[in-house]
Write a protein that holds these residues in place. Structure first.
Motif, PDB file in Angstrom:
ATOM      1  N   GLN A 319      45.588  10.173 -56.921  1.00 40.27           N
ATOM      2  CA  GLN A 319      44.698  10.793 -57.528  1.00 40.27           C
ATOM      3  C   GLN A 319      44.108  11.766 -58.725  1.00 40.27           C
ATOM      4  O   GLN A 319      44.812  12.504 -58.404  1.00 40.27           O
ATOM      5  CB  GLN A 319      43.496  10.305 -56.320  1.00 40.27           C
ATOM      6  N   ILE A 320      43.570  11.084 -59.568  1.00 39.75           N
ATOM      7  CA  ILE A 320      44.171  12.202 -60.567  1.00 39.75           C
ATOM      8  C   ILE A 320      43.038  12.805 -60.311  1.00 39.75           C
ATOM      9  O   ILE A 320      41.895  12.663 -58.966  1.00 39.75           O
ATOM     10  CB  ILE A 320      43.760  11.652 -61.492  1.00 39.75           C
ATOM     11  N   SER A 321      42.877  13.935 -61.066  1.00 39.80           N
ATOM     12  CA  SER A 321      41.414  15.114 -60.981  1.00 39.80           C
ATOM     13  C   SER A 321      40.495  15.206 -61.202  1.00 39.80           C
ATOM     14  O   SER A 321      40.272  13.657 -62.011  1.00 39.80           O
ATOM     15  CB  SER A 321      42.101  16.395 -60.401  1.00 39.80           C
ATOM     16  N   LEU A 343      38.443   1.653 -62.929  1.00 44.30           N
ATOM     17  CA  LEU A 343      38.525   0.920 -62.183  1.00 44.30           C
ATOM     18  C   LEU A 343      38.168   1.962 -60.401  1.00 44.30           C
ATOM     19  O   LEU A 343      38.946   1.515 -59.479  1.00 44.30           O
ATOM     20  CB  LEU A 343      39.883   0.582 -62.157  1.00 44.30           C
ATOM     21  N   TYR A 344      37.243   2.666 -60.292  1.00 46.68           N
ATOM     22  CA  TYR A 344      37.197   2.683 -58.910  1.00 46.68           C
ATOM     23  C   TYR A 344      35.886   3.432 -59.142  1.00 46.68           C
ATOM     24  O   TYR A 344      34.986   3.319 -60.351  1.00 46.68           O
ATOM     25  CB  TYR A 344      38.177   4.091 -58.674  1.00 46.68           C
ATOM     26  N   PRO A 345      34.573   3.140 -57.658  1.00 52.09           N
ATOM     27  CA  PRO A 345      33.609   3.486 -57.796  1.00 52.09           C
ATOM     28  C   PRO A 345      33.394   5.050 -58.242  1.00 52.09           C
ATOM     29  O   PRO A 345      33.987   5.697 -57.803  1.00 52.09           O
ATOM     30  CB  PRO A 345      33.192   3.029 -55.804  1.00 52.09           C
ATOM     31  N   THR A 346      32.136   5.001 -58.711  1.00 51.85           N
ATOM     32  CA  THR A 346      30.983   6.598 -58.188  1.00 51.85           C
ATOM     33  C   THR A 346      31.704   7.822 -57.506  1.00 51.85           C
ATOM     34  O   THR A 346      32.336   8.911 -57.703  1.00 51.85           O
ATOM     35  CB  THR A 346      30.050   6.957 -59.322  1.00 51.85           C
ATOM     36  N   TYR A 349      35.102   9.201 -57.425  1.00 47.57           N
ATOM     37  CA  TYR A 349      35.209  10.144 -58.231  1.00 47.57           C
ATOM     38  C   TYR A 349      34.541  10.988 -57.370  1.00 47.57           C
ATOM     39  O   TYR A 349      35.226  12.422 -57.489  1.00 47.57           O
ATOM     40  CB  TYR A 349      34.941  10.067 -59.551  1.00 47.57           C
ATOM     41  N   ARG A 350      33.101  11.456 -57.116  1.00 47.07           N
ATOM     42  CA  ARG A 350      32.730  12.413 -56.523  1.00 47.07           C
ATOM     43  C   ARG A 350      33.043  13.143 -55.361  1.00 47.07           C
ATOM     44  O   ARG A 350      33.368  14.299 -55.636  1.00 47.07           O
ATOM     45  CB  ARG A 350      31.044  11.939 -56.627  1.00 47.07           C
ATOM     46  N   ASP A 351      33.641  12.105 -54.339  1.00 41.92           N
ATOM     47  CA  ASP A 351      34.297  12.846 -53.108  1.00 41.92           C
ATOM     48  C   ASP A 351      35.737  12.572 -53.473  1.00 41.92           C
ATOM     49  O   ASP A 351      35.410  13.794 -52.692  1.00 41.92           O
ATOM     50  CB  ASP A 351      33.657  12.413 -52.316  1.00 41.92           C
ATOM     51  N   ASP A 352      36.287  11.466 -54.097  1.00 40.13           N
ATOM     52  CA  ASP A 352      37.777  11.991 -53.215  1.00 40.13           C
ATOM     53  C   ASP A 352      38.468  12.916 -54.020  1.00 40.13           C
ATOM     54  O   ASP A 352      39.667  13.556 -53.866  1.00 40.13           O
ATOM     55  CB  ASP A 352      38.144  10.215 -53.101  1.00 40.13           C
TER      56      ASP A 352
END
Ligand code: CDP
Ligand code: MG
Length: 700
Positions: A319-321, A343-346, A349-352
């Motif tokens: 995963q990107i940062s 192409l991913y849920p918010t 982004y926030r947690d992972d």
């Protein structure tokens, strides 16, 4: 060009540079840092006494930015403005602005530690945190003290934590160049797609059909996926009803594209035509393509990681940062308001996502860098205490020291040897430079030069290797030689010799499924390495490739011996009665022959007892790739060296004054000199049994 944000800050920049030795400049990607800063400094007389160097972590960027700047200044590339990347130097006496990869600058510092041929060094794209840039940051810190007057260092970045770098450089000033960025609407997917290629395809076509004009930039993880998506997109676009939407062209963009394909994206698009640009993360910050309004971000990137305790590389899609994700968003808002489709849920982004990308120095082998540092003869050079912006793990530094010791680049006290110095001057990874030196001694230099060039080509040469399935090369219907049972290195040698015999015929490459461009590059690399070797030995070495008759059995043998010396840290021993191998100098682990290897088994179906490998990769299993058969007696000196290894001495700090490094080596019992894990008892028993068995068989 005249409206680039950085140009409005010209006076401020010059004023700050005048007063300070080091300045950090932070500005949005596309604000003109790479193309304009050097020109500003040139205008203001900074290149009067010596040249301006601008480093780039990526070769493509060095070439394309140099080309652009030479156009802007209306000069011929290679004259006032030039570039230097590994195996390619387009500069001259006249060169005032020199774009070069950070690796090339590091090597230049070997022959000119003060880098006195430069008045200014711009470490560009510092946010990429490439290994070499990180090392250069540490070296610049020393250099500004040594070269008090008329020397300037500029560090530029799109996203870098400016405060951190400023602290590192004794609170140097940080200039922020606000870019004009239009608002970008971020749209999230509800969930992670099953296939990010299909999902990118669908999103891209939706945009194309529904949204107003503007180019679409799609981030993929690598060349294979790019090629897949490009062909799918082309097919889809063709199938759209004529006149239902505007025309479209699809361009790939990645580091291994031929130069003419790379520059294509920088020329203006055909009128009334939407461009789909399918790129790796090269388009995140290094290259700016104008006209992008829509960005599709899968949230992934391909990252090479090295594990120092196993010596294993893996090329993982990770995963990107958050920093990267936001960079990608920014690409959509350069010319007008844009949209970014994540192409991913918010929540992902926030947690992972990590906040920032892990710098390369913390995920790569450091042998080459440590060798440079050792050969710079810096006073007080204790590698484990070098001033890094973000220090690598002690484990990876120790791994590097161990390798350097095993290949005779440093002695048991950590002092660089004359072999080590010669190695550092060769633009190759340590194992390959060591092989060349040994081959020069034992009469297989011509062969080693060929193999090393083939391995350094940085592109896929052989049929079958580029295919995702990695089908067995030995089963390919082709007339290519097969390595005579000795493995891949010998095959690479034989292929080049055949080509030489065929007068470097392009058709011959095509008939045999070899990449023409790659092979031409190998020939060029070989020529350059020959020149470097000739220059270093001041003599007339026999470096000609063996064309017509090919190399002799004796030469194969000498080459394999030289490879054993170069790959001393990459020896594997076959497990007793088993076709799996165990690596000698890492924690005991089982590795296997990669299916693409031409290494062959004996009449009993067994692989050779000992091999060296070029690379260990971890995919579904741990595989050795590019393997060469070697002989047991050649391995014995390596085993002896492994037994008497003392890492603390290798680091260069004296054992008794190692008060500080003691702190770093936490987790170790006190009074226990750190030693590398050597083969366990059980393994030596197996080995003894095996030797008895072989003796009985009378095989050895
Ligand atoms: O380094 P930074 O990201 O701040 O910007 P740059 O690379 O200097 O790019 C400034 C402008 O020059 C952008 O608008 C690019 O599109 C353009 N450029 C170009 O057209 N061709 C290149 N090879 C490099 C930059
Ligand atoms: Mg740039």
């Amino acid at each position: 060009m005249s409206n680039l944000p950085i140009l409005q800050y010209e006076d401020k920049i010059i004023e700050t540079v005048e007063k300070n030795a080091v300045v950090v400049i932070i500005g949005e990607t596309g604000s003109g840092k790479s193309t304009q800063l050097s020109q500003i400094l040139l205008r203001r007389g900074y290149a009067n006494s010596a040249a301006i160097a601008v480093t780039q972590p990526r070769r493509v960027a060095a070439v394309s930015v140099a080309r652009r700047v030479s156009q802007e200044l209306g000069v011929r590339l290679g004259e006032e403005v030039g570039y230097a990347i590994r195996f390619e130097d387009r500069t001259s006496e006249k060169t005032k602005i020199k774009y070069l990869t950070d690796g090339v600058l590091l090597r230049e510092s070997l022959s000119n530690t003060k880098l006195s041929h430069y008045s200014v060094i711009i470490l560009d794209e510092a946010h990429e945190r490439s290994l070499n840039t990180d090392i250069l940051l540490g070296l610049m810190k020393r250099l500004i003290k040594l070269r008090e007057s008329n020397f300037k260092v500029l560090i530029t970045s799109a996203t870098l934590d400016g405060e951190k770098v400023s602290k590192f450089f004794y609170d140097c000033p940080v200039l922020n160049v606000p870019g004009k960025l239009y608002p970008v609407e971020i749209l999230y997917s509800k969930e992670r797609p099953v296939s990010y290629i299909e999902s990118s395809l669908k999103t891209a076509i939706d945009i194309h059909v529904r949204e107003p004009e503007g180019d679409i930039l799609i981030f993929m993880t690598g060349q294979d996926d790019i090629e897949k998506l490009v062909s799918k997109l082309e097919e889809k676009v063709r199938s759209l009803e004529e006149g239902s939407c505007m025309d479209a062209v699809v361009y790939p963009l990645h580091g291994s594209l031929p130069p003419d394909m790379q520059v294509r994206v920088f020329s203006p698009p055909p009128p009334n035509c939407r461009r789909f640009i399918v790129a790796t993360n090269i388009a995140e910050t290094s290259l700016t393509v104008d006209g992008v309004v829509y960005v599709i971000d899968s949230g992934y990137v391909k990252q090479r990681q090295y594990n120092p305790s196993t010596g294993m590389y893996s090329l993982d899609v990770v995963q990107i940062s958050k920093v990267q994700a936001n960079q990608r968003v920014g690409r959509a808002g350069r010319t007008r308001p844009g949209k970014c489709y994540r192409l991913y849920p918010t929540a992902v982004y926030r947690d992972d996502f990590l906040d920032a990308t892990i710098p390369e120095i913390q995920r790569t082998s450091l042998a080459g860098s440590v060798l440079y540092l050792k050969s710079l003869d810096l006073i007080d050079m204790d590698i484990l205490k070098f001033d890094f912006l973000d220090p690598p793990s002690v484990e990876s530094l120790e791994d590097a020291l161990k390798q350097l010791y095993l290949i005779d680049a440093i002695d048991e006290n950590g002092i660089i040897t004359s072999i080590g110095r010669t190695m550092a001057e060769l633009p190759l990874e340590p194992s390959l430079s060591r092989t060349l030196i040994e081959a020069n001694e034992n009469g297989s230099l011509s062969q080693a030069l060929t193999v090393v060039s083939m391995l350094s080509a940085e592109t896929t040469l052989l049929p079958g290797r580029s295919k995702p399935a990695e089908k067995k090369r030995k089963h390919d219907v082709s007339n290519l030689p097969n390595g005579s049972g000795f493995g891949d290195h010998i095959q690479l040698l034989q292929i080049f010799e055949c080509w030489d015999h065929n007068h470097y015929d392009v058709e011959w490459c095509k008939e045999n499924g070899l990449q023409v461009r790659g092979m031409m590059f190998v020939k060029d690399v070989r020529k350059q390495l020959c020149q470097i070797m000739q220059k270093m030995s001041k003599g007339s070495l026999d470096v000609r490739a063996r064309g017509r008759k090919g190399s002799s059995q004796q030469e194969y043998r000498n080459l394999r011996k030289a490879l054993t010396v170069g790959y001393a840290n990459q020896v594997a021993e076959r497990m007793f009665h088993h076709n799996g191998y165990r690596t000698l100098s890492f924690k005991p682990q089982l590795v296997q022959v990669h299916p693409s290897s031409v290494l062959s088994t004996d009449e009993e179906g067994m692989f050779p007892d000992y091999v060296v490998y070029h690379e260990l990769i971890s995919t579904t299993k741990a595989f050795m790739r590019n393997i060469c058969k070697i002989e047991m007696p050649w391995v014995n000196p390596i085993k002896r060296k492994l037994e008497k290894l003392n890492i603390r001495k290798l680091s260069g700090g004296s054992v008794c004054s190692a008060d500080k490094s003691e702190e770093k080596l936490t987790g170790l019992p006190e009074n226990d000199p750190k030693t590398i894990v050597i083969p366990e008892n059980i393994d030596s028993k197996i080995q003894a049994a095996k030797e008895r068995f072989l003796a009985r068989k009378g095989k050895k």
